[in-house]
Design an enzyme around this catalytic site. Structure first.
Site, PDB file in Angstrom:
ATOM      1  N   LYS A 105       0.831  -1.209   0.000  1.00 58.34           N
ATOM      2  CA  LYS A 105       0.000   0.000   0.000  1.00 58.34           C
ATOM      3  C   LYS A 105       0.871   1.268   0.000  1.00 58.34           C
ATOM      4  CE  LYS A 105      -2.966   3.121   0.629  1.00 58.34           C
ATOM      5  NZ  LYS A 105      -4.358   3.332   0.810  1.00 58.34           N
ATOM      6  N   CYS A 118      -3.321  10.505   2.189  1.00 57.76           N
ATOM      7  CA  CYS A 118      -2.640   9.265   1.764  1.00 57.76           C
ATOM      8  C   CYS A 118      -1.310   9.571   1.105  1.00 57.76           C
ATOM      9  CB  CYS A 118      -3.529   8.517   0.779  1.00 57.76           C
ATOM     10  SG  CYS A 118      -5.166   8.227   1.437  1.00 57.76           S
TER      11      CYS A 118
HETATM   12  N1  SAJ Z   1      -2.433  15.246  -8.048  1.00 54.18           N
HETATM   13  C1  SAJ Z   1      -1.687  16.072  -8.865  1.00 54.18           C
HETATM   14  N2  SAJ Z   1      -1.449  15.699 -10.150  1.00 54.18           N
HETATM   15  C2  SAJ Z   1      -1.931  14.528 -10.662  1.00 54.18           C
HETATM   16  C3  SAJ Z   1      -2.674  13.672  -9.829  1.00 54.18           C
HETATM   17  C4  SAJ Z   1      -2.917  14.057  -8.518  1.00 54.18           C
HETATM   18  O1  SAJ Z   1      -1.242  17.149  -8.445  1.00 54.18           O
HETATM   19  O2  SAJ Z   1      -1.698  14.273 -11.846  1.00 54.18           O
HETATM   20  C5  SAJ Z   1      -2.680  15.640  -6.640  1.00 54.18           C
HETATM   21  C6  SAJ Z   1      -4.151  15.831  -6.314  1.00 54.18           C
HETATM   22  O3  SAJ Z   1      -4.601  17.107  -6.654  1.00 54.18           O
HETATM   23  C7  SAJ Z   1      -4.144  15.608  -4.817  1.00 54.18           C
HETATM   24  C8  SAJ Z   1      -3.061  14.557  -4.631  1.00 54.18           C
HETATM   25  O4  SAJ Z   1      -2.268  14.587  -5.800  1.00 54.18           O
HETATM   26  O5  SAJ Z   1      -3.776  16.773  -4.107  1.00 54.18           O
HETATM   27  C9  SAJ Z   1      -3.567  13.150  -4.420  1.00 54.18           C
HETATM   28  O6  SAJ Z   1      -4.675  12.889  -5.276  1.00 54.18           O
HETATM   29  P1  SAJ Z   1      -4.892  11.496  -6.009  1.00 54.18           P
HETATM   30  O7  SAJ Z   1      -6.136  11.590  -6.792  1.00 54.18           O
HETATM   31  O8  SAJ Z   1      -3.679  11.100  -6.737  1.00 54.18           O
HETATM   32  O9  SAJ Z   1      -4.987  10.435  -4.838  1.00 54.18           O
HETATM   33  P2  SAJ Z   1      -5.855  10.316  -3.496  1.00 54.18           P
HETATM   34  O10 SAJ Z   1      -5.008  10.796  -2.378  1.00 54.18           O
HETATM   35  O11 SAJ Z   1      -7.200  10.871  -3.624  1.00 54.18           O
HETATM   36  O12 SAJ Z   1      -5.994   8.712  -3.441  1.00 54.18           O
HETATM   37  C10 SAJ Z   1      -4.812   7.924  -3.456  1.00 54.18           C
HETATM   38  C11 SAJ Z   1      -4.977   6.814  -4.500  1.00 54.18           C
HETATM   39  N3  SAJ Z   1      -3.710   6.124  -4.684  1.00 54.18           N
HETATM   40  C12 SAJ Z   1      -3.188   5.938  -5.909  1.00 54.18           C
HETATM   41  O13 SAJ Z   1      -3.700   6.354  -6.918  1.00 54.18           O
HETATM   42  C13 SAJ Z   1      -1.914   5.151  -5.975  1.00 54.18           C
HETATM   43  C14 SAJ Z   1      -6.063   5.855  -4.040  1.00 54.18           C
HETATM   44  O14 SAJ Z   1      -6.140   4.739  -4.912  1.00 54.18           O
HETATM   45  C15 SAJ Z   1      -5.750   5.360  -2.620  1.00 54.18           C
HETATM   46  O15 SAJ Z   1      -6.778   4.493  -2.139  1.00 54.18           O
HETATM   47  C16 SAJ Z   1      -5.706   6.561  -1.718  1.00 54.18           C
HETATM   48  O16 SAJ Z   1      -4.629   7.403  -2.158  1.00 54.18           O
HETATM   49  C17 SAJ Z   1      -5.470   6.081  -0.300  1.00 54.18           C
HETATM   50  O17 SAJ Z   1      -6.428   6.046   0.483  1.00 54.18           O
HETATM   51  O18 SAJ Z   1      -4.340   5.688   0.007  1.00 54.18           O
END
Ligand code: SAJ
Length: 415
Positions: free
Chosen positions: A211, A265
């Site tokens: 994870k 996360c």
């Molecule tokens: N973000 C960017 N650029 C991107 C993608 C995301 O700046 O191209 C930023 C988002 O705005 C946000 C942060 O990253 O601030 C995280 O967003 P996210 O959509 O990537 O992820 P989370 O935190 O909502 O969910 C993640 C997911 N993990 C992965 O994709 C590997 C989700 O599957 C997990 O279940 C979750 O963490 C968790 O609970 O751990």
């Protein structure tokens, strides 16, 4: 042993959806939370936060009698622990919520129960949770030694994406790591009740680390995009155009830069790897540092834009406070951090924070007289500098009204 009753400890973004989906599949679920307001809300069939489709599941679960909430654990065949695992100021994991949950569960156990840790945790935490429980209940055991009844333990990390939780709970593959093979098998049987994805069995420490690795992978890739945004800015290149073109290569898939990385996360989990292997996890640490530095870079852009304006008491609008689009979650949000830092750094400015998903003034605004929540129309009309922080669907229409204005666009919304 079949599992017909489940206690879910922690009714947050993961625990409540998991409780609701189990109830929808015929399991009698008691959701346990230390917050009386959460317990009361769930017992009324209400959801205390925004997550698409969850409200329907909770209302249905409560009205069918399959889902109830309580302040303290009751006897059940299985428990799922989904409490927060934040880190301390020096990036060390804080396992106090898991320990409290373990110690609250211990007195209800009779032997034969399955206890699943879902909270994202450093390697070895499931074992520590078992040890905390067995310290309170030396009459129980992990292996039946001396005729002491067995309690089964497993780690099953959640991997659902906020905003899509009710879909991904069902469709995602799941990793199930047992402290013992039987613990893993029993946990698999429980997840099979609602999970249509593949269920992959392993040991607890590998599941815990998998994870952390998934979220570190994403953090490193976002850090690459964020670093590119700084490089492109320095070179006078449009980063969105740069990434769009590079991604036409068949083996390149660069993510999107933003104001920083938020949420409970991705902004947290990589530190658990750094803490466990500080000498080795150099790239993972650097990615965290790159992403954590981005809000300050955005702040400087805003300060520069205000300086260019040359107005004594400028009005600045920030669009979005949540950590990502179309949700109300403010945890570790760079948008919230940037908004409060603008107010703090520019005490003579007025900051209008537009966040359609939030009604309650964030605690972070306390003591800052020059920042308040505002509607989009007021912000568009009153502000001289507009800072786009979250690409909420509602903000897609802003390109027209913002044309020709001073804009700091951290999400490429006006690209
Ligand atoms: N973000 C960017 N650029 C991107 C993608 C995301 O700046 O191209 C930023 C988002 O705005 C946000 C942060 O990253 O601030 C995280 O967003 P996210 O959509 O990537 O992820 P989370 O935190 O909502 O969910 C993640 C997911 N993990 C992965 O994709 C590997 C989700 O599957 C997990 O279940 C979750 O963490 C968790 O609970 O751990």
């Amino acid at each position: 042993m079949g599992i017909s009753t489940v206690g879910v400890v922690g009714l947050g973004y993961i625990g409540l959806p998991t409780a609701a989906i189990l109830a929808a599949n015929g399991v009698a679920v008691t959701g346990i939370d230390v917050n009386p307001e959460t317990v009361d809300a769930v017992n009324r069939g209400e959801v205390p936060f925004v997550e698409p489709d969850l409200a329907g599941y909770v209302a249905e679960g409560v009205s069918s009698g399959k889902l109830t909430a309580a302040l303290a654990p009751e006897a059940a065949d299985a428990y799922i622990v989904a409490v927060p695992t934040p880190f301390t100021g020096d990036h060390k994991p804080d396992l106090s919520y898991i320990r409290s949950a373990a110690e609250a569960l211990a007195p209800t156990l009779r032997g034969g129960e399955l206890i699943i840790l879902e909270s994202t945790s450093p390697p070895g935490t499931t074992r520590r949770m078992a040890d905390w429980i067995l310290a309170v209940r030396p009459d129980l055991s992990l292996d039946g030694v001396d005729g002491r009844p067995v309690v089964y333990f497993a780690h099953c990390p959640e991997r659902v994406l906020p905003g899509k939780i009710m879909v991904e709970l069902v469709t995602n593959d799941r990793i199930v790591g047992g402290l013992t093979p039987e613990g893993a098998q029993r946990a698999r049987d429980l997840y099979q009740v609602f999970c249509q994805g593949e269920i992959l069995l392993t040991d607890a420490a590998t599941a815990e680390t998998a994870k952390l690795v998934e979220n570190s992978f994403r953090d490193v890739n976002i850090a690459f995009a964020n670093e590119l945004s700084l490089v492109a800015d320095k070179l006078g290149i449009n980063v969105w155009e740069l990434i769009r073109l590079a991604n036409h290569h068949p083996r390149v898939n660069i993510l999107q830069p933003g104001p920083g990385v938020g949420g409970h996360c991705i902004a947290v989990d990589p530190w658990f790897i750094v803490d466990a292997a500080p000498e080795e996890a150099r790239l993972i640490r650097t990615a965290r540092e790159v992403n954590d530095a981005k809000p300050r870079w955005v702040l400087h852009k805003v300060v520069d834009a205000v300086a260019d304006l040359g107005v004594a008491n400028p009005v600045i609008a920030t669009y979005g406070l949540a950590f990502k689009p179309n949700i109300d979650d403010l945890r570790e949000s760079p948008a919230l951090e940037i908004t409060t830092e603008i107010a703090r750094t520019l005490p003579h400015a007025t900051v209008l924070a537009v966040e359609p998903h939030v009604e309650k003034v964030p605690a972070e605004f306390a003591g800052l007289a020059n920042v308040r929540l505002a509607g989009t129309e007021e912000a568009l009309e009153a502000a001289q500098v507009h800072v786009l922080l979250v690409d909420h669907a509602q903000f897609r229409a802003l390109a027209g009204p913002l044309a020709g204005k001073h804009v700091v666009d951290t999400r490429g919304m006006l690209r």
